[in-house]
Design a protein around this motif. Structure first.
Motif, PDB file in Angstrom:
ATOM      1  N   UNK A   1      20.023  26.343  34.567  1.00 41.50           N
ATOM      2  CA  UNK A   1      19.685  27.510  35.370  1.00 41.50           C
ATOM      3  C   UNK A   1      19.889  28.785  34.570  1.00 41.50           C
ATOM      4  N   UNK A   2      19.494  29.895  35.155  1.00 39.11           N
ATOM      5  CA  UNK A   2      19.652  31.193  34.499  1.00 39.11           C
ATOM      6  C   UNK A   2      21.121  31.463  34.173  1.00 39.11           C
TER       7      UNK A   2
ATOM      8  N   UNK B   1      14.567  27.605  23.991  1.00 41.81           N
ATOM      9  CA  UNK B   1      15.233  26.310  24.177  1.00 41.81           C
ATOM     10  C   UNK B   1      14.375  25.179  23.658  1.00 41.81           C
ATOM     11  N   UNK B   2      15.040  24.113  23.258  1.00 42.09           N
ATOM     12  CA  UNK B   2      14.344  22.873  22.925  1.00 42.09           C
ATOM     13  C   UNK B   2      15.201  21.723  23.459  1.00 42.09           C
ATOM     14  N   UNK B   3      14.539  20.719  24.011  1.00 42.67           N
ATOM     15  CA  UNK B   3      15.231  19.520  24.463  1.00 42.67           C
ATOM     16  C   UNK B   3      14.874  18.382  23.530  1.00 42.67           C
ATOM     17  N   UNK B   4      15.908  17.669  23.091  1.00 44.77           N
ATOM     18  CA  UNK B   4      15.704  16.499  22.246  1.00 44.77           C
ATOM     19  C   UNK B   4      16.237  15.303  23.030  1.00 44.77           C
ATOM     20  N   UNK B   5      15.308  14.518  23.561  1.00 42.13           N
ATOM     21  CA  UNK B   5      15.670  13.352  24.377  1.00 42.13           C
ATOM     22  C   UNK B   5      16.291  12.278  23.488  1.00 42.13           C
TER      23      UNK B   5
ATOM     24  N   UNK C   1      19.888  16.333  24.684  1.00 45.72           N
ATOM     25  CA  UNK C   1      20.532  17.595  24.341  1.00 45.72           C
ATOM     26  C   UNK C   1      19.515  18.719  24.475  1.00 45.72           C
ATOM     27  N   UNK C   2      19.897  19.743  25.214  1.00 39.27           N
ATOM     28  CA  UNK C   2      19.110  20.975  25.281  1.00 39.27           C
ATOM     29  C   UNK C   2      19.854  21.974  24.419  1.00 39.27           C
ATOM     30  N   UNK C   3      19.143  22.608  23.492  1.00 38.13           N
ATOM     31  CA  UNK C   3      19.835  23.553  22.634  1.00 38.13           C
ATOM     32  C   UNK C   3      19.088  24.857  22.521  1.00 38.13           C
TER      33      UNK C   3
ATOM     34  N   UNK D   1      22.236  17.730  28.498  1.00 35.67           N
ATOM     35  CA  UNK D   1      21.284  17.447  29.582  1.00 35.67           C
ATOM     36  C   UNK D   1      19.921  18.009  29.194  1.00 35.67           C
ATOM     37  N   UNK D   2      18.940  17.770  30.004  1.00 37.12           N
ATOM     38  CA  UNK D   2      17.595  18.265  29.728  1.00 37.12           C
ATOM     39  C   UNK D   2      17.510  19.763  30.018  1.00 37.12           C
TER      40      UNK D   2
END
Length: 194
Positions: free
Chosen positions: A167-168, A119-123, A72-74, A161-162
């Motif tokens: 994208x912008x 943003x932060x990604x939590x794998x 999750x990318x949040x 997704x990561x």
């Protein structure tokens, strides 16, 4: 009666009618009580609070991704991972007498589109942690003290997704993200202040 007087009369009647309606209609806006189990509007994501310091009082906010396969990318905005989290009114504090402490709910202007630092990604199977220092002016000065603390709100933008795959255009249209507006809620922790 001239046009200006008629316009004022119509505006006043409309305003009085609206006030009457909102003051006599049964309220449908109620706060649901906090459940004992943390919950999330996004399956697999869970916020957890723990205290890491009493002076100044500091909480460690951990976002865990318990989903075995989905990253999750949040967008951190308006979540406990936001650098402004303590100022946004996300945290609820209840004192030993059961009285809720009013917290600030500041409006923060954001630069668009969100940047990589927002943003932060939590794998899958990992977590992201952030320290929140609760030394704000709205915290009562009584020492020592104990508070029950939890956090709740809604996600601004979350993608399954990561973050590097966004994208912008995705960031500019974060309100169209798959999990925009989903609720989050943490556990309740006892915070001691010395």
């Amino acid at each position: 009666m001239n046009g200006r007087t008629a316009l004022i009369a119509v505006s006043a009647a409309t305003l009085l009618g609206a006030l009457y309606y909102f003051n006599t209609s049964p309220s449908t806006l109620t706060m649901s009580p906090l459940t004992s189990n943390p919950s999330s509007g996004i399956p697999g994501l869970e916020f957890h609070l723990s205290q890491i310091s009493r002076s100044p009082p500091s909480l460690l906010v951990t976002l865990r991704n318990n989903n075995p396969t989905t990253p999750f990318a949040l967008l951190k905005w308006n979540t406990p991972l936001d650098p402004q989290a303590a100022n946004l009114g996300l945290f609820t504090l209840v004192d030993e007498d059961g009285k809720e402490i009013p917290t600030e709910g500041l409006k923060v202007n954001r630069l668009m589109p969100p940047g990589a630092e927002d943003l932060v990604t939590v794998a899958p199977g990992t977590e992201e942690a952030h320290e929140v220092v609760m030394d704000k002016p709205w915290l009562p000065e009584r020492r020592p003290a104990k508070y029950k603390v939890y956090v709740q709100g809604t996600f601004s933008g979350v993608w399954d997704r990561y973050g590097g795959d966004l994208g912008t255009g995705d960031l500019e249209a974060y309100v169209d993200s798959p999990f925009h507006g989903r609720a989050f809620e943490s556990n309740v922790v006892e915070m001691r202040v010395e």
